[in-house]
Design a protein around this motif. Structure first.
Motif, PDB file in Angstrom:
ATOM      1  N   GLU A 105      57.363  44.535   6.881  1.00  0.00           N
ATOM      2  CA  GLU A 105      57.459  43.115   6.469  1.00  0.00           C
ATOM      3  C   GLU A 105      56.422  42.453   7.159  1.00  0.00           C
ATOM      4  O   GLU A 105      56.113  42.715   8.195  1.00  0.00           O
ATOM      5  N   THR A 106      55.611  41.558   6.317  1.00  0.00           N
ATOM      6  CA  THR A 106      54.598  41.053   6.537  1.00  0.00           C
ATOM      7  C   THR A 106      54.890  39.291   6.658  1.00  0.00           C
ATOM      8  O   THR A 106      55.381  39.017   5.860  1.00  0.00           O
ATOM      9  N   ASN A 107      54.021  38.876   7.436  1.00  0.00           N
ATOM     10  CA  ASN A 107      53.963  37.422   7.722  1.00  0.00           C
ATOM     11  C   ASN A 107      52.864  36.874   8.112  1.00  0.00           C
ATOM     12  O   ASN A 107      52.063  37.710   8.744  1.00  0.00           O
ATOM     13  N   PHE A 108      52.536  35.730   8.227  1.00  0.00           N
ATOM     14  CA  PHE A 108      51.739  34.738   8.921  1.00  0.00           C
ATOM     15  C   PHE A 108      51.644  33.392   9.543  1.00  0.00           C
ATOM     16  O   PHE A 108      52.607  32.734   8.791  1.00  0.00           O
ATOM     17  N   MET A 109      50.940  33.089  10.134  1.00  0.00           N
ATOM     18  CA  MET A 109      51.128  31.463  11.086  1.00  0.00           C
ATOM     19  C   MET A 109      49.556  31.334  11.037  1.00  0.00           C
ATOM     20  O   MET A 109      48.967  31.979  12.100  1.00  0.00           O
ATOM     21  N   ASP A 110      49.142  30.356  10.402  1.00  0.00           N
ATOM     22  CA  ASP A 110      47.779  29.952  10.553  1.00  0.00           C
ATOM     23  C   ASP A 110      46.759  31.161  10.423  1.00  0.00           C
ATOM     24  O   ASP A 110      46.934  31.544   9.525  1.00  0.00           O
ATOM     25  N   ASN A 111      46.045  31.635  11.700  1.00  0.00           N
ATOM     26  CA  ASN A 111      45.212  32.672  11.400  1.00  0.00           C
ATOM     27  C   ASN A 111      45.747  34.134  11.981  1.00  0.00           C
ATOM     28  O   ASN A 111      45.135  34.924  12.127  1.00  0.00           O
ATOM     29  N   THR A 112      47.073  34.064  12.570  1.00  0.00           N
ATOM     30  CA  THR A 112      47.768  34.996  13.070  1.00  0.00           C
ATOM     31  C   THR A 112      48.809  35.876  11.902  1.00  0.00           C
ATOM     32  O   THR A 112      49.828  35.170  11.769  1.00  0.00           O
ATOM     33  N   ASP A 147      43.039  36.614  13.703  1.00  0.00           N
ATOM     34  CA  ASP A 147      42.055  36.421  12.502  1.00  0.00           C
ATOM     35  C   ASP A 147      42.498  37.201  11.515  1.00  0.00           C
ATOM     36  O   ASP A 147      41.779  38.050  10.698  1.00  0.00           O
ATOM     37  N   VAL A 148      43.835  37.131  10.864  1.00  0.00           N
ATOM     38  CA  VAL A 148      44.096  38.004   9.893  1.00  0.00           C
ATOM     39  C   VAL A 148      43.462  37.883   8.575  1.00  0.00           C
ATOM     40  O   VAL A 148      42.983  36.801   8.230  1.00  0.00           O
ATOM     41  N   LYS A 149      43.169  38.924   8.093  1.00  0.00           N
ATOM     42  CA  LYS A 149      42.730  39.023   6.518  1.00  0.00           C
ATOM     43  C   LYS A 149      43.841  39.231   5.526  1.00  0.00           C
ATOM     44  O   LYS A 149      44.346  40.129   5.636  1.00  0.00           O
ATOM     45  N   LEU A 150      44.405  38.130   4.766  1.00  0.00           N
ATOM     46  CA  LEU A 150      45.602  38.487   3.877  1.00  0.00           C
ATOM     47  C   LEU A 150      45.042  39.188   2.726  1.00  0.00           C
ATOM     48  O   LEU A 150      44.008  39.344   2.396  1.00  0.00           O
ATOM     49  N   TRP A 151      46.174  39.663   2.318  1.00  0.00           N
ATOM     50  CA  TRP A 151      46.146  40.237   0.987  1.00  0.00           C
ATOM     51  C   TRP A 151      46.266  39.359  -0.189  1.00  0.00           C
ATOM     52  O   TRP A 151      47.322  38.553  -0.122  1.00  0.00           O
ATOM     53  N   TRP A 152      45.150  39.141  -1.023  1.00  0.00           N
ATOM     54  CA  TRP A 152      45.106  38.130  -2.125  1.00  0.00           C
ATOM     55  C   TRP A 152      45.185  38.941  -3.476  1.00  0.00           C
ATOM     56  O   TRP A 152      44.702  39.947  -3.503  1.00  0.00           O
ATOM     57  N   PRO A 153      45.665  38.261  -4.518  1.00  0.00           N
ATOM     58  CA  PRO A 153      45.500  38.621  -5.857  1.00  0.00           C
ATOM     59  C   PRO A 153      43.848  38.788  -6.317  1.00  0.00           C
ATOM     60  O   PRO A 153      43.201  37.843  -5.897  1.00  0.00           O
ATOM     61  N   TYR A 154      43.904  39.635  -7.468  1.00  0.00           N
ATOM     62  CA  TYR A 154      42.571  39.590  -7.989  1.00  0.00           C
ATOM     63  C   TYR A 154      42.438  38.060  -8.655  1.00  0.00           C
ATOM     64  O   TYR A 154      43.167  37.460  -9.111  1.00  0.00           O
ATOM     65  N   LEU A 155      40.930  37.642  -8.283  1.00  0.00           N
ATOM     66  CA  LEU A 155      40.486  36.298  -9.043  1.00  0.00           C
ATOM     67  C   LEU A 155      41.165  35.186  -8.146  1.00  0.00           C
ATOM     68  O   LEU A 155      40.884  34.041  -8.667  1.00  0.00           O
ATOM     69  N   MET A 156      41.951  35.363  -7.242  1.00  0.00           N
ATOM     70  CA  MET A 156      42.336  34.214  -6.299  1.00  0.00           C
ATOM     71  C   MET A 156      41.631  34.081  -5.066  1.00  0.00           C
ATOM     72  O   MET A 156      41.622  33.323  -4.508  1.00  0.00           O
ATOM     73  N   HIS A 157      40.744  35.099  -4.962  1.00  0.00           N
ATOM     74  CA  HIS A 157      39.882  35.212  -3.848  1.00  0.00           C
ATOM     75  C   HIS A 157      38.827  35.986  -3.811  1.00  0.00           C
ATOM     76  O   HIS A 157      38.895  36.993  -4.643  1.00  0.00           O
ATOM     77  N   GLU A 158      37.868  35.829  -3.074  1.00  0.00           N
ATOM     78  CA  GLU A 158      36.677  36.558  -3.145  1.00  0.00           C
ATOM     79  C   GLU A 158      36.820  38.222  -2.816  1.00  0.00           C
ATOM     80  O   GLU A 158      35.924  38.987  -3.073  1.00  0.00           O
ATOM     81  N   ASN A 159      37.874  38.040  -1.980  1.00  0.00           N
ATOM     82  CA  ASN A 159      38.114  39.523  -1.346  1.00  0.00           C
ATOM     83  C   ASN A 159      39.658  40.257  -1.584  1.00  0.00           C
ATOM     84  O   ASN A 159      40.500  40.120  -0.769  1.00  0.00           O
TER      85      ASN A 159
END
Ligand code: GCB
Length: 614
Positions: free
Chosen positions: A212-219, A262-274
């Motif tokens: 299960e994943t979560n984040f706060m600011d950059n972590t 410095d987490v790189k989040l999982w983003w949907p297609y077309l919502m983020h460049e990566n």
């Protein structure tokens, strides 16, 4: 609770996989009571010794493979058999566990190895497996004979449900004549639909992993749980690596948390460049005889996308940003192979979805192959994961026995798909008779059960009912509403769409204050039929109907309306009937994946939406 995990088979330094795809011997049991195979114990000998066989490809539906109409429409047991050599080292090494796994077979399956039954499983679309280590060690030099009997008969207690109706009027029907009645709109394809595999793990092995994943600011935070089977005295080392294989974090023990700076989040297609960023979590287990002396190791690597899902009264949030679904409903369906797994088709479909600007789809109306979800994880395509609860229309399919099975299917679905970042919501059913009184208890129970299995994802079912009729409405997190205005009702009257569709949405929102997704809408179009002004079944009518829906969507978009999924991505096969001209033609692509005019309309819209909402 289910027995053990269902991790996707994977090769590692300690695991091997052997695919058993290809041609199997095959026979449909056409005996009058459909039971000769069991009476004569076909599994005890080679299938060729008990009668004629034909060659059948695996994976594939068997229905469209031959020229025989009885096999296309067959109902009952079919038998598959194949012999396979098990590598000698798998047999000689007692520390190796050998597992036979079927990715999916429709609907009820029984599996034998060398004439001994090893497992049975109810339900298509989900995997099942059996450990066969001791069995194959009994006759180590002989090839191993695998027999799988599959029965596609549907009852009021199967998912989807169906009934068999015997026609007793002997002046009109021959003796024993029956039909299968179903309340869902797709061909009841059957057979072994996904890969059959043998794979190994060490005896002491990683059996299941949950993250299960979560984040706060950059972590970022990855909380994990690992279960090990087959022994005790083990050490678990967990290492998280980024996409380039660089170390990110590590931990030990069967549960814990990994902090990602410095987490790189999982983003949907077309919502983020990566989009679709995946870390990999390597789970390494060592079993000791005593301290410092290793008995066995196992390694399993799980892709992990770090993201959150939240639902408010008006929004669907991914990583706390409003997400707008512009996507499709699909089927696992194509010429010849039916519902059989096929890589060229899958990759083509992803390319078409990306061309269209699709950021999401629903697995209408059953769980899709795991390889498809893995692609969604990597490409950032968001998934509403639906179970095979489709066609629940008869009041008798709300009874306890049906509900119990439905709960087990949700157990199996969540167990299989819980770790996919692409899966953002569970759908427990499609268009049930949710206006019937027993639907309230049924959906309350089903949804609460699913939420108990997974606290991180919203749960819904897809409804065709009006807000004031629907008994399960109070329990869903997101309203997924289907409608076919100016198609099944007010046929040809495109002019009623603005009024009827807005009223429909307003009623739902007023009653429940939940975000709404148009989970299906569309019109059949026979490719190449043209008429202007538009008439039903032409490409122009399909376009005009979509356009009228879109105008209403655009008015509601900044209020509570969070997504649109067209019915359907491609034309698909159905059973025969006067409403279907060789299948359902609501695809914006043909069954062969060529575009109709609507594909271009939708492409323009989706890319515009991506810019406006992304
Ligand atoms: C629906 C069903 C879908 C059908 C579609 C249609 O409401 O959910 O399975 O194929 O309508 O075209 O009638």
């Amino acid at each position: 609770p289910l027995d053990g995990g269902m991790l996707f088979p994977q090769e590692s330094s300690f695991r091997e996989v052997k695919e058993l795809n290809g041609l199997w011997d095959f026979r449909a049991d056409g005996s009058p009571n459909r039971n000769e195979g069991f009476e004569k114990a076909w599994y005890k000998r080679r299938l060729t010794e008990t009668g004629p066989v034909i060659e059948m490809p695996v994976p594939a539906s068997y229905n469209d493979i031959t020229q025989d109409p009885t096999l296309r429409d067959f109902i009952g047991w079919v038998w598959y058999e194949r012999e396979v050599f098990v590598p000698a080292r798998w047999i000689s090494d007692e520390g190796t566990r050998v597992v036979l796994r079927v990715g999916s077979a429709h609907y009820y399956s029984i599996v034998w190895v060398n004439g001994e039954k090893v497992t049975e499983h109810e339900g298509g679309h989900l995997p099942f497996e059996a450990e066969i280590s001791s069995l194959i060690r009994k006759e180590p030099t002989k090839p191993c004979r695998i027999t799988i009997a599959v029965n596609n008969t549907l009852t009021l207690e199967t998912l989807p449900p169906g009934t068999i109706q015997y026609m007793n009027d002997s002046s009109r029907y021959p003796d024993g004549f029956f039909v299968q009645n179903i309340d869902f709109d797709f061909f009841n394809y059957a057979g072994i639909h996904r890969s059959v595999l043998l794979y190994t793990t060490p005896k002491v092995h990683v059996d299941d992993i949950s993250v299960e994943t979560n984040f706060m600011d950059n972590t970022g935070l990855v909380r994990y749980k690992v279960s090990v089977q087959g022994g005790f005295n083990n050490t678990l080392n967990i290492t998280l690596m980024d996409k380039d294989g660089h170390f990110v974090a590590s931990s030990t023990g069967s549960s814990g948390g990994l902090k990602v700076v410095d987490v790189k989040l999982w983003w949907p297609y077309l919502m983020h460049e990566n989009p679709g960023y995946l870390y990999s979590m390597k789970v390494r287990q060592h079993a000791h005889r005593h301290v410092g002396v290793f008995l066995q190791c196992d390694v399993y690597t799980l892709p992990v996308g770090i993201r959150t899902i939240n639902v408010t009264n008006t929004q669907f949030l991914i990583n706390n940003k409003p997400f707008y679904f512009h996507g499709v409903n699909k089927h696992e369906d194509s010429d010849i192979r039916g519902r059989g797994f096929d890589w060229p088709l899958i990759v083509k479909d992803f390319n078409l979805m990306k061309w269209l600007g699709v950021n999401s789809f629903r697995t209408s109306h059953y769980p899709y192959a795991e390889e498809i979800l893995q692609m969604c994880d990597r490409h950032g395509i968001v998934v509403i994961d639906e179970c095979p609860g489709v066609g629940i229309k008869d009041i008798r399919s709300f009874r306890n026995a049906s509900l119990s099975h439905h709960l087990v299917v949700m157990d199996e679905l969540v167990r299989r798909d819980k770790n996919h970042p692409s899966v953002v919501m569970w759908s427990v059913a499609n268009e049930p008779a949710s206006e019937m009184p027993p639907a309230e208890f049924y959906f309350k129970t089903l949804i609460e059960h699913t939420k108990a299995l997974d606290q991180t994802r919203p749960v819904t079912y897809v409804t065709i009912a009006a807000a004031d009729m629907d008994k399960g409405g109070p329990y869903v997190d997101v309203v997924c509403a289907n409608s076919y205005f100016a198609w099944y009702f007010d046929q040809g009257r495109l002019d009623i769409i603005p009024l009827q569709l807005s009223t429909h949405f307003e009623n739902w929102y007023r009653k429940y204050q939940r975000p709404i997704i148009q989970s299906e809408y569309g019109a059949d179009a026979v490719p190449g039929l043209h008429m202007d002004p538009p008439m039903m079944f032409t490409e122009e009518y399909q376009n005009a109907l979509l356009q009228s829906y879109h105008d209403v969507f655009d008015q509601k978009r900044n209020q509570y309306f969070v997504g649109e999924l067209i019915w359907n991505f491609a034309d698909f096969m159905t059973s025969q009937g006067i409403y279907r001209v060789v299948g359902n033609k609501k695809g914006i692509f043909t069954r062969q994946r060529q575009p109709k005019a609507a594909a271009f309309l939708l492409r323009k819209r989706y890319w515009r939406l991506a810019n406006e909402t992304g």
